[in-house]
Motif scaffolding. Structure first.
Motif, short mmCIF file in Angstrom:
data_model
loop_
_atom_site.label_atom_id
_atom_site.label_comp_id
_atom_site.label_asym_id
_atom_site.label_seq_id
_atom_site.Cartn_x
_atom_site.Cartn_y
_atom_site.Cartn_z
N UNK A 141 48.48 41.70 40.31
CA UNK A 141 47.06 41.25 39.90
C UNK A 141 46.75 39.83 40.47
N UNK A 142 45.44 39.73 40.80
CA UNK A 142 45.00 38.16 41.32
C UNK A 142 43.78 37.95 40.90
N UNK A 143 43.69 37.28 40.09
CA UNK A 143 42.26 36.52 39.71
C UNK A 143 41.49 35.87 40.80
N UNK A 144 40.46 36.49 41.36
CA UNK A 144 39.89 35.88 42.32
C UNK A 144 38.89 34.70 42.60
N UNK A 145 38.28 35.10 41.10
CA UNK A 145 37.03 34.21 40.65
C UNK A 145 36.71 34.23 39.00
N UNK A 146 36.28 33.17 38.56
CA UNK A 146 35.82 33.04 37.18
C UNK A 146 34.34 32.84 37.28
N UNK A 147 33.83 33.31 36.20
CA UNK A 147 32.36 33.07 36.39
C UNK A 147 31.95 32.70 34.57
N UNK A 148 30.91 31.94 34.26
CA UNK A 148 30.37 31.64 33.13
C UNK A 148 29.42 32.36 32.59
N UNK A 149 28.82 33.27 33.52
CA UNK A 149 27.64 34.08 33.00
C UNK A 149 27.67 35.22 34.04
N UNK A 150 26.52 36.08 33.74
CA UNK A 150 26.30 37.40 34.73
C UNK A 150 25.83 37.23 35.88
N UNK A 151 25.22 36.06 36.14
CA UNK A 151 24.55 35.71 37.49
C UNK A 151 25.89 35.24 38.25
#
Length: 262
Positions: A44-54
């Motif tokens: 498993x690799x986390x390729x991005x983090x996001x703080x909201x739906x957009x």
């Protein structure tokens, strides 16, 4: 003599490419904890983090994830609003503290491939759920499963009623829940009455579910000391001196309370 282009049957096949995951949650501590947990697995690799739906949508367009982990309550574009736009891009699993049955049902109706409520799963169960959702196998923790069962029973009752009266039908089937954007939803009654922050309300929910400080710390990806600090503030706001007293006030079961919170 074997051709250089022909692989040997004794060669070790290359490992499969790791699952590409996007973690969307407005709490940076939760995001960091989930990223550390998932990235520690070789597949498993986390390729991005996001703080909201957009941000989750923009990341999905460029990073081409295999799975998106999506919180419900986020400022800006909340999880339910973003869900229909994310589902065509990758399987989405809700990973959230939101346990209201209407929200669970609406997330599943909008295409979520799973619904996990914090505090109801272990790290290994989360990893298994991520792998399974990629393959189209749904995962629901106890709260989400209960909400789904409630919906199925309601639909059954609606069909029974329709058999006797053609002008009536299941409210869930004909009038699906259409919430206001969650950024504009009012907080739960008890949270508003006692002026608890969102994090304090989350921790109070976990206290009411019977979790100890160590379990709460693990579920929220914070230290036990931070949990104790939150509990001290919660007890002060609820004018309580024990977990039992605080839980009774939170759930609306003390004399003179204004009804159950749930």
């Amino acid at each position: 003599m074997r051709s250089p282009e022909m692989p040997s049957p004794f060669d070790t096949p290359p490992p499969p490419a790791p699952l590409r995951v996007i973690v969307a949650d407005d709490n940076p501590v939760v995001r960091a904890g989930l990223t550390a947990l998932l990235s520690g697995r070789p597949d498993i690799a986390v390729v991005a983090e996001a703080a909201d739906g957009r941000e989750a949508y923009e990341a999905a367009l460029t990073r081409h994830p295999d799975v998106i982990l999506l919180d419900v309550r986020m400022p800006g574009v909340d999880g339910l609003s973003a869900l229909p736009h994310l589902v065509p891009l990758a399987p989405v699993m809700m990973l959230t503290y939101s346990r209201e049955s209407e929200i669970v049902q609406e997330a599943l109706r909008r295409g979520a491939g799973g619904y996990l409520v914090h505090g109801e799963f272990t790290p290994d169960q989360l990893v298994t759920a991520v792998r399974d959702v990629k393959e189209g196998r749904a995962h629901l923790t106890a709260t989400a499963a209960g909400a789904l069962l409630t919906r199925l029973r309601s639909e059954d009752a609606g069909r029974d009623a329709a058999a006797n009266s053609p002008t009536t039908s299941s409210a869930l089937a004909d009038a699906p829940f259409s919430p206001e954007p969650l950024s504009r939803m009012q907080p739960p009654v008890a949270q508003s009455r006692y002026q608890l922050s969102t994090r304090e309300a989350e921790i109070m929910d976990l206290i009411a579910s019977g979790m100890n400080n160590q379990q709460i710390a693990a579920a929220c990806f914070i230290s036990e000391k931070t949990v104790k600090n939150h509990i001290n503030r919660i007890f002060a706001k609820l004018h309580s001196t024990s977990r039992a007293e605080a839980t009774a006030k939170w759930l609306g079961t003390t004399p003179g309370s204004s009804g159950s919170r749930r």
